[in-house]
Scaffold this active site. Structure first.
Site, PDB file in Angstrom:
ATOM      1  N   LYS A  14       0.821  -1.204  -0.066  1.00 20.89           N
ATOM      2  CA  LYS A  14       0.010   0.019  -0.195  1.00 20.89           C
ATOM      3  C   LYS A  14       0.778   1.148   0.050  1.00 20.89           C
ATOM      4  CE  LYS A  14      -2.182  -0.571   3.800  1.00 20.89           C
ATOM      5  NZ  LYS A  14      -1.854  -1.961   4.132  1.00 20.89           N
ATOM      6  N   ARG A  89      -9.687   1.260   8.855  1.00 21.94           N
ATOM      7  CA  ARG A  89      -9.244  -0.355   9.172  1.00 21.94           C
ATOM      8  C   ARG A  89     -10.309  -1.150   9.683  1.00 21.94           C
ATOM      9  NH1 ARG A  89      -3.640   0.512   8.563  1.00 21.94           N
ATOM     10  NH2 ARG A  89      -2.313  -1.298   9.543  1.00 21.94           N
ATOM     11  N   ARG A 128      12.104  -5.236   4.355  1.00 17.86           N
ATOM     12  CA  ARG A 128      11.685  -3.928   4.243  1.00 17.86           C
ATOM     13  C   ARG A 128      12.219  -2.778   5.227  1.00 17.86           C
ATOM     14  NH1 ARG A 128       5.162  -2.203   4.288  1.00 17.86           N
ATOM     15  NH2 ARG A 128       5.100  -3.116   6.411  1.00 17.86           N
ATOM     16  N   ARG A 163      10.868  -1.090  10.446  1.00 13.41           N
ATOM     17  CA  ARG A 163       9.883  -0.941  11.492  1.00 13.41           C
ATOM     18  C   ARG A 163       9.940  -2.004  12.515  1.00 13.41           C
ATOM     19  NH1 ARG A 163       4.590   0.065   8.013  1.00 13.41           N
ATOM     20  NH2 ARG A 163       3.589  -1.172   9.662  1.00 13.41           N
ATOM     21  N   ARG A 174      -1.030  -8.796  13.083  1.00 10.89           N
ATOM     22  CA  ARG A 174      -1.337  -7.837  12.263  1.00 10.89           C
ATOM     23  C   ARG A 174      -2.392  -8.312  11.173  1.00 10.89           C
ATOM     24  NH1 ARG A 174       3.948  -5.342  10.028  1.00 10.89           N
ATOM     25  NH2 ARG A 174       2.771  -4.108   8.896  1.00 10.89           N
TER      26      ARG A 174
HETATM   27  P1  AMP Z   1       0.760   0.437   8.881  1.00 10.76           P
HETATM   28  O1  AMP Z   1       1.606   1.184   8.659  1.00 10.76           O
HETATM   29  O2  AMP Z   1      -0.547   1.022   7.965  1.00 10.76           O
HETATM   30  O3  AMP Z   1       0.956  -0.977   8.680  1.00 10.76           O
HETATM   31  O4  AMP Z   1      -0.111   0.522  10.336  1.00 10.76           O
HETATM   32  C1  AMP Z   1       0.960   0.002  11.294  1.00 10.76           C
HETATM   33  C2  AMP Z   1      -0.009  -0.027  12.630  1.00 10.76           C
HETATM   34  O5  AMP Z   1      -0.508   1.151  13.277  1.00 10.76           O
HETATM   35  C3  AMP Z   1      -1.163  -0.760  12.783  1.00 10.76           C
HETATM   36  O6  AMP Z   1      -0.736  -2.331  12.933  1.00 10.76           O
HETATM   37  C4  AMP Z   1      -2.181  -0.409  13.954  1.00 10.76           C
HETATM   38  O7  AMP Z   1      -1.436  -0.548  15.114  1.00 10.76           O
HETATM   39  C5  AMP Z   1      -1.650   1.190  13.564  1.00 10.76           C
HETATM   40  N1  AMP Z   1      -2.638   1.817  12.515  1.00 10.76           N
HETATM   41  C6  AMP Z   1      -2.288   2.295  11.552  1.00 10.76           C
HETATM   42  N2  AMP Z   1      -3.452   2.603  10.977  1.00 10.76           N
HETATM   43  C7  AMP Z   1      -4.414   2.482  11.688  1.00 10.76           C
HETATM   44  C8  AMP Z   1      -6.021   2.736  11.769  1.00 10.76           C
HETATM   45  N3  AMP Z   1      -6.592   3.455  10.778  1.00 10.76           N
HETATM   46  N4  AMP Z   1      -6.778   2.292  13.019  1.00 10.76           N
HETATM   47  C9  AMP Z   1      -6.011   1.773  14.140  1.00 10.76           C
HETATM   48  N5  AMP Z   1      -4.785   1.420  14.010  1.00 10.76           N
HETATM   49  C10 AMP Z   1      -4.114   1.895  12.880  1.00 10.76           C
END
Ligand code: AMP
Length: 217
Positions: A14, A89, A128, A163, A174
């Site tokens: 993404k 989400r 990554r 990360r 996740r």
């Molecule tokens: P990402 O960078 O999109 O992979 O998100 C990493 C982590 O951030 C996720 O596993 C959640 O803990 C948190 N996170 C990101 N976006 C959201 C969201 N829209 N709602 C809740 N938690 C989020």
């Protein structure tokens, strides 16, 4: 340009696709994961809560995410459309987002689902790396996405970071969260006729080609 929402399992690409769209269409890329990571690195009262949820691979509480998202999409650079990566989400967020769109009188736009096998996505996490300055995403296991110099951003020349939640065990959590919370919103948006599917398991370029084809319709 209409707004774009990218939905996919973790590590499906993404962020990479969002950056390519940003470059090509000059639309802001809004990643709620990045917005939250920025706050966790400050002395905000929410920093520890965010770190705890992110490190467990669970969704950060609704109110924290919604406030950050709302504040960001009300910035003037979003007036002509933006790319959402990682939001909504779950159904609660999708419904709250509908209300925000109503308030600000904007259309939902395109909901693009990047389809990928879990094992292909999971295999990507070990390689990554991200530039902490410009956000460019690299993958040292993928010839298309390797940095020119080992460990350094091609653009900023600063050291790349890995990360903390890009770890095989956290990935499982996740991914489960994706199946339980996020996949149901595909049906929700399908009912609105807004969903397009892309095969994201081939290459970065092929994913982007399919997305651009959808946006050009
Ligand atoms: P990402 O960078 O999109 O992979 O998100 C990493 C982590 O951030 C996720 O596993 C959640 O803990 C948190 N996170 C990101 N976006 C959201 C969201 N829209 N709602 C809740 N938690 C989020």
């Amino acid at each position: 340009m209409k707004n774009v929402i990218l939905i996919a399992a973790p590590a499906a690409g993404k962020g990479t696709e969002a950056l390519k769209l940003k470059e090509q269409f000059h639309m802001p890329h809004i990643s709620t994961g990045d917005l939250l990571r920025n706050v966790r690195n400050t002395d905000s009262k929410f920093a520890k809560v965010i770190a705890d949820y992110q490190d467990r691979g669970e969704l950060v509480p609704f109110e924290i995410v919604l406030d950050l998202l709302k504040e960001r999409i009300l910035q003037p650079d979003c007036d002509n459309g933006y790319i959402l990566d990682g939001f909504p989400r779950d159904l609660k967020q999708a419904k709250a987002y509908d209300e925000i769109l109503n308030e600000i009188n904007r259309d939902l736009g395109y909901v693009i689902v990047l389809d990928i096998d879990k094992e292909i996505a999971k295999a990507r996490i070990s390689g990554r790396y991200t530039c902490p300055k410009c956000g460019k995403i690299y993958n040292i296991n993928n010839i298309e996405m390797k940095p020119e110099k080992d460990g350094l951003c091609d653009i900023c020349d600063v050291e790349l970071t890995h990360r903390s939640d890009d770890d095989p065990e956290v990935y499982e959590q996740r991914y489960q969260s994706y199946l339980t919370n996020t996949e149901p919103i595909v049906d929700y948006y399908n009912a609105k006729g807004a969903v397009y599917h892309v095969n994201a398991g081939i290459s970065v370029e092929e994913t982007h080609r399919q997305v651009v084809e959808i946006l050009g319709e």
